[in-house]
Design an enzyme around this catalytic site. Structure first.
Site, short mmCIF file in Angstrom:
data_model
loop_
_atom_site.label_atom_id
_atom_site.label_comp_id
_atom_site.label_asym_id
_atom_site.label_seq_id
_atom_site.Cartn_x
_atom_site.Cartn_y
_atom_site.Cartn_z
N HIS A 258 6.69 -49.40 -1.55
CA HIS A 258 8.14 -49.23 -1.75
C HIS A 258 8.61 -47.92 -1.11
CE1 HIS A 258 11.61 -48.13 -4.62
NE2 HIS A 258 12.07 -48.94 -3.69
CA CA Z 1 8.29 -51.20 2.08
#
Ligand code: CA
Ligand code: V1D
Length: 515
Positions: A258
């Site tokens: 992320h």
């Molecule tokens: Ca990513």
């Protein structure tokens, strides 16, 4: 062979004749509304002292009417978008020194993957289609546009030899296995951040349509601390730079992890939309990025997260990527895009659990390119160096529109590294079970697209209608910005004599190869 040296043309311009207007004649589905005026050079609007306060003051982001009104018009060199008709001017920003640093023998991050990438790019002669730059290091002043003073002072001062004197700071600044203190750590940070800033400047002054820095993309770094192998956040710094002239910047992150550092930095604003595709199970590093993280305040709905399970394959990834990114671009209408191309989302990655092949990863980047919007392309994670370099070389060719022979050039240095297949496209795609059911992906897509409905009519999206005389910076402030951009430009000019000379046997780029 001496490569082409690009002449700098730094033009101060506050003319607003390039303002965008709706043009109903455009029929290409990817095309963004534009006028037919000529490409501007540098519409300059904000100063850095304002900028450094942006992260703490979401209102500042959205009310600089002058920036909003002076939407630069970027017309690609060809009339058509998509396919082979769009022939952007591509630049490649690489300082070979950045590949010489070592995080430590057992650490998965290997900067020498950048040297391998460069060797591939050069051996395939991709330099013939790009402007090549050897960027200078970022200055402390530039790093301070995002990072805190005490953190940058710490990064600059600590070394493996004096680390004992910093016992209390090590904890405070999250130094440990993921982010160790290594020899030349600060120089390394200045080099990769300097390259992204250089690339962003070439987009700002219109010298490039697509600017590539494979040493950048360190998306986890925070204002006050390093995280996940990232010390300074070159992406946030580049976005802040682009926001001086661009009303809306889209960030797309296809690293396995992320893109939390970038998301967090712009969580409160509607001028930057962040979209990250990543593995998510609540535990996998960094532990954030569920679909319900969508932004706060003015930034509500301007963060999009695509949480995926192990083993996603080419077809489902590409389909999902396109079905999300197309409406994001046509709704948010970014005037610049940063694409983070982390290579740990490939199959067979040392830390990764996806099943993507190089062509599929590249297809996502090709899709973003097809919109013809100025684009900064950066690297990121990627822990099987031979595949990282294959990928980023392939993606460089996608940017320049070249078709490459899958068989690696005979002249490639360290060619043995790519045995047994010696191919640009080894099969990486069938190692892990695909845990993403069709139903899961369909529901996820629908939930995320629902979020986009709230974007229509958001202030940033409608801002092309705002008249140019509404501004909230003074002439003195504007002059300060112009002076600052000119100072940065002069720093680049000092480096002009230091431009890239490329030979097949570039001794300066050879380094130790340790997998
Ligand atoms: Ca990513
Ligand atoms: F395996 C390792 C060996 C040595 C040192 C670190 C690691 C390692 C693997 N995975 N560290 C990780 C991740 N950290 C943790 C920590 C355990 N703690 C409690 C947290 O799981 C960090 C992974 C970072 C990924 C970075 C990135 O790929 O996203 C990237 N993007 O741009 C640059 C790097």
């Amino acid at each position: 062979m001496r490569l082409k040296i690009v002449q700098r043309t730094f033009v101060k311009q506050t003319d607003v004749s390039y303002l965008t207007h709706h043009n109903p004649k455009h029929t290409n589905p990817h095309q963004i509304d534009k006028t037919t005026s000529t490409k501007p050079q540098i519409p300059i609007t904000r100063n850095s002292s304002i900028m450094s306060s942006w992260l703490d003051d979401d209102s500042t982001f959205s009310t600089d009417r002058k920036t909003l009104s002076q939407t630069p018009y970027y017309e690609p060199t060809a009339k058509e978008f998509g396919g082979s008709g769009y022939t952007p001017r591509v630049s490649y920003h690489y300082n070979p020194d950045v590949s010489r640093y070592h995080y430590g023998v057992r650490h998965p991050m290997k900067p020498f993957r950048l040297m391998l990438t460069d060797h591939l790019v050069i051996s395939y002669k991709l330099y013939e289609q790009m402007d090549l730059y050897k960027p200078r290091k970022a200055t402390n002043e530039e790093l301070l546009e995002f990072h805190s003073d005490d953190y940058i002072k710490f990064l600059e001062s600590v070394t493996p030899d004096n680390v004992n004197k910093f016992a209390s700071s090590l904890k405070k600044f999250n130094i440990g296995d993921d982010c160790p203190v290594f020899d030349g750590m600060f120089d390394y940070c200045q080099l990769y951040a300097g390259a992204s800033l250089d690339a962003s400047r070439k987009l700002i002054n219109g010298m490039s349509d697509i600017a590539i820095n494979w040493s950048g993309g360190l998306h986890h770094a925070k204002k006050y601390e390093p995280s996940g192998f990232c010390y300074v956040n070159d992406i946030v710094l580049s976005i802040l730079n682009l926001l001086r002239v661009h009303p809306r910047v889209l960030y797309i992150d296809i690293d396995l992890h992320h893109g939390d550092g970038v998301q967090e930095a712009f969580y409160l604003t509607d001028r930057v939309m962040t979209v990250s595709f990543h593995k998510y199970n609540g535990e996998f590093f960094p532990g954030t990025g569920n679909y319900d993280e969508t932004g706060v305040g003015k930034g509500k709905h301007f963060a999009l997260n695509v949480p995926l399970q192990d083993g996603i394959d080419d077809e489902s990834y590409i389909r999902l990527f396109k079905s999300i990114i197309e409406p994001v671009i046509t709704t948010f209408r970014p005037t610049a895009i940063i694409q983070q191309c982390g290579a740990d989302s490939l199959g067979c990655d040392r830390l990764g659990t996806f099943n993507l092949n190089i062509r599929a990863h590249g297809e996502c980047v090709k899709f973003v390119k097809s919109f013809g919007i100025p684009m900064l392309v950066v690297g990121g994670g990627g822990y099987t160096p031979r595949n990282v370099s294959r990928l980023w070389c392939y993606e460089t060719s996608v940017m320049t529109g070249q078709q490459l022979n899958s068989k690696l050039p005979e002249s490639l240095p360290f060619r043995n590294f790519f045995q047994p297949d010696y191919s640009l496209h080894p099969n990486l795609g069938d190692r892990i079970d695909n845990k993403n059911s069709k139903k899961y992906l369909e529901n996820l897509k629908n939930t995320l697209l629902e979020n986009l409905r709230y974007l229509r009519g958001a202030p940033s999206v409608a801002m092309q209608e705002i008249p140019p005389d509404l501004q909230n910076i003074t002439n003195d402030e504007e002059q300060a910005i112009i002076d600052k951009l000119n100072r940065e430009s002069e720093l680049d000019d000092i480096e002009e004599e230091n431009r890239y000379w490329v030979t097949k046997k570039d001794e300066a780029r050879k380094g130790e190869l340790v997998d």
